[in-house]
Design a protein around this motif. Sequence first.
Motif, PDB file in Angstrom:
ATOM      1  N   LEU A 161       0.838  -1.198   0.000  1.00  0.00           N
ATOM      2  CA  LEU A 161       0.000   0.000   0.000  1.00  0.00           C
ATOM      3  C   LEU A 161       0.871   1.245   0.000  1.00  0.00           C
ATOM      4  N   THR A 162       0.306   2.346  -0.425  1.00  0.00           N
ATOM      5  CA  THR A 162       1.029   3.617  -0.387  1.00  0.00           C
ATOM      6  C   THR A 162       0.827   4.340   0.940  1.00  0.00           C
ATOM      7  N   THR A 163      -0.006   3.782   1.798  1.00  0.00           N
ATOM      8  CA  THR A 163      -0.280   4.363   3.109  1.00  0.00           C
ATOM      9  C   THR A 163       0.268   3.454   4.211  1.00  0.00           C
ATOM     10  N   GLU A 164       0.570   4.022   5.358  1.00  0.00           N
ATOM     11  CA  GLU A 164       1.102   3.251   6.481  1.00  0.00           C
ATOM     12  C   GLU A 164       0.008   2.720   7.397  1.00  0.00           C
ATOM     13  N   SER A 165      -1.239   3.149   7.182  1.00  0.00           N
ATOM     14  CA  SER A 165      -2.329   2.679   8.033  1.00  0.00           C
ATOM     15  C   SER A 165      -3.653   2.818   7.305  1.00  0.00           C
ATOM     16  N   PHE A 166      -4.630   2.051   7.768  1.00  0.00           N
ATOM     17  CA  PHE A 166      -5.983   2.165   7.257  1.00  0.00           C
ATOM     18  C   PHE A 166      -6.938   1.633   8.315  1.00  0.00           C
ATOM     19  N   CYS A 195       0.653  -5.904   6.894  1.00  0.00           N
ATOM     20  CA  CYS A 195      -0.207  -5.081   7.751  1.00  0.00           C
ATOM     21  C   CYS A 195      -0.709  -5.917   8.924  1.00  0.00           C
ATOM     22  N   ARG A 226      -1.967  -1.216  10.789  1.00  0.00           N
ATOM     23  CA  ARG A 226      -0.677  -0.562  10.569  1.00  0.00           C
ATOM     24  C   ARG A 226       0.103  -1.390   9.563  1.00  0.00           C
ATOM     25  N   CYS A 227       0.727  -0.714   8.598  1.00  0.00           N
ATOM     26  CA  CYS A 227       1.446  -1.414   7.533  1.00  0.00           C
ATOM     27  C   CYS A 227       2.908  -0.989   7.471  1.00  0.00           C
ATOM     28  N   VAL A 243      -8.096  -3.563   0.157  1.00  0.00           N
ATOM     29  CA  VAL A 243      -6.661  -3.260   0.030  1.00  0.00           C
ATOM     30  C   VAL A 243      -5.965  -3.956  -1.131  1.00  0.00           C
TER      31      VAL A 243
END
Length: 102
Positions: A34-39, A53, A47-48, A74
């Motif tokens: 993912l391009t994000t560290e969390s979702f 994650c 948390r990724c 995701v």
Amino acid sequence: MRTAIFAGLLACALVSPAFAADTEGASLKLKTALTTESFIHDGSAWRCVGDTCTTAKARSLPAARACRKLAAQVGELTAFTYRGAAIEGEALAECNTAAKKG
């Protein structure tokens, strides 16, 4: 004798919180990071780091259903463990296929 019993009880107390976390948390590995560290998914904060994650507490759903919902959000999963149950092989392939169908 009393010392051995006390040591056994202490060991159980130390192990129990770790076991509880394993049966409430979840982890997944993505085919594409993912391009994000969390979702947020179903009220759980994930948390990724790279393509992996984790969450400490996941909503209580059947593992296959949770897998489909997460893969739809995701992307394709290459590994998935949910509340102590690992989804692998054909079940993981079915999860990813069902998620693509929407």
